[in-house]
Design a protein around this motif. Sequence first.
Motif, mmCIF file in Angstrom:
data_model
loop_
_atom_site.group_PDB
_atom_site.id
_atom_site.type_symbol
_atom_site.label_atom_id
_atom_site.label_comp_id
_atom_site.label_asym_id
_atom_site.label_seq_id
_atom_site.Cartn_x
_atom_site.Cartn_y
_atom_site.Cartn_z
ATOM 1 N N LEU A 1 10.105 5.804 -8.452
ATOM 2 C CA LEU A 1 8.905 5.573 -7.650
ATOM 3 C C LEU A 1 8.328 4.182 -7.887
ATOM 4 O O LEU A 1 7.919 3.487 -6.944
ATOM 5 N N GLY A 2 8.287 3.756 -9.147
ATOM 6 C CA GLY A 2 7.752 2.431 -9.450
ATOM 7 C C GLY A 2 8.554 1.330 -8.804
ATOM 8 O O GLY A 2 7.995 0.373 -8.225
ATOM 9 N N THR B 1 12.157 15.194 -5.906
ATOM 10 C CA THR B 1 11.671 13.823 -6.027
ATOM 11 C C THR B 1 12.350 13.113 -7.189
ATOM 12 O O THR B 1 12.408 13.635 -8.304
ATOM 13 N N HIS C 1 11.551 10.885 -9.572
ATOM 14 C CA HIS C 1 10.314 10.312 -10.091
ATOM 15 C C HIS C 1 10.534 8.965 -10.780
ATOM 16 O O HIS C 1 9.667 8.087 -10.718
ATOM 17 N N THR D 1 6.637 -5.747 2.378
ATOM 18 C CA THR D 1 5.452 -5.906 3.225
ATOM 19 C C THR D 1 4.939 -7.342 3.222
ATOM 20 O O THR D 1 4.551 -7.886 4.251
ATOM 21 N N LEU E 1 10.445 1.537 -6.168
ATOM 22 C CA LEU E 1 10.263 1.578 -4.719
ATOM 23 C C LEU E 1 8.905 1.009 -4.304
ATOM 24 O O LEU E 1 8.790 0.346 -3.270
ATOM 25 N N GLU E 2 7.877 1.230 -5.116
ATOM 26 C CA GLU E 2 6.566 0.653 -4.821
ATOM 27 C C GLU E 2 6.642 -0.872 -4.856
ATOM 28 O O GLU E 2 6.088 -1.565 -3.986
ATOM 29 N N ALA E 3 7.341 -1.407 -5.864
ATOM 30 C CA ALA E 3 7.498 -2.855 -5.963
ATOM 31 C C ALA E 3 8.291 -3.404 -4.785
ATOM 32 O O ALA E 3 7.967 -4.461 -4.225
ATOM 33 N N TRP E 4 9.354 -2.685 -4.402
ATOM 34 C CA TRP E 4 10.156 -3.105 -3.243
ATOM 35 C C TRP E 4 9.317 -3.104 -1.975
ATOM 36 O O TRP E 4 9.379 -4.041 -1.179
ATOM 37 N N LEU E 5 8.519 -2.046 -1.781
ATOM 38 C CA LEU E 5 7.689 -1.962 -0.589
ATOM 39 C C LEU E 5 6.658 -3.075 -0.549
ATOM 40 O O LEU E 5 6.398 -3.671 0.504
ATOM 41 N N GLU E 6 6.078 -3.383 -1.706
ATOM 42 C CA GLU E 6 5.091 -4.459 -1.763
ATOM 43 C C GLU E 6 5.711 -5.790 -1.376
ATOM 44 O O GLU E 6 5.157 -6.564 -0.585
#
Length: 252
Positions: free
Chosen positions: A238-239, A233, A235, A249, A241-246
């Motif tokens: 991860l942050g 992973t 690590h 979406t 990618l979370e922002a990109w996904l948000e």
Amino acid sequence: MRRVLLSNDDGVHAPGLRALHDALAPSARLRVIAPDRDKSGASNSLTLSKPLAIRALESGFYSVDGTPADCVYLGVSGLWDERPEIVVSGINHGANLGDDVLYSGTVAAAMEGRSLGMPAIAISLAGRRHFATAGRVAASLVGAAATLSLPPRSLLNVNVPDLPWEELRGIRITRLGHREAGPVMPIEVIDPRGEKRYWIAAAGKNVDDGPETDFAAIEQGYVSITPLLVDLTRHDTLGALEAWLEAFTAAR
């Protein structure tokens, strides 16, 4: 005496495996189980398409018609009455530095041991001459490993310079270096029957071989010990990618 399981990827008849056995035999109870042929580059593969044959050899070693990971799986998972206390893989005929660990069957054998709950050490010689030196290093480390507590799913990747024992400069704790991509094209050859075959091209040049790396330690005559973690992973992304996904979406 500690119960030690030995394996390798160069095959059950490899001189590096014999040197490892002979170095550890005075101070450990050994079981040796290794591939029946050279399985270099097998990485972590397990044989799932056929049953495996195990053969006892006159040497007291056991051969398996499978991969290094197969061997350790069989050796740890109930093949014998007593479970080993530590898995040692090697002595590999050549270094396993930097990105080599992704392909190495030597490292994979140790990794399988670690995955099955065993402390594990992979040991490689950066050459093909001074196996006795690497054997002495392995014996020292196995003796000291009882006092070492590693995090779960980690193991030690050890590389030894191809030097006489008295010429070693010491031991360094290192990180993995990195290589650039090797040649893109495989090497084409023609076999005796006129058919084309291909050699996988050689590894690329070092691009990250700073003073704290395994590459640098070996180059300078030091034994390299690199702790490896079985967790791919990334690590630190991860942050992001979370922002990109948000954002992705929300824009849908």
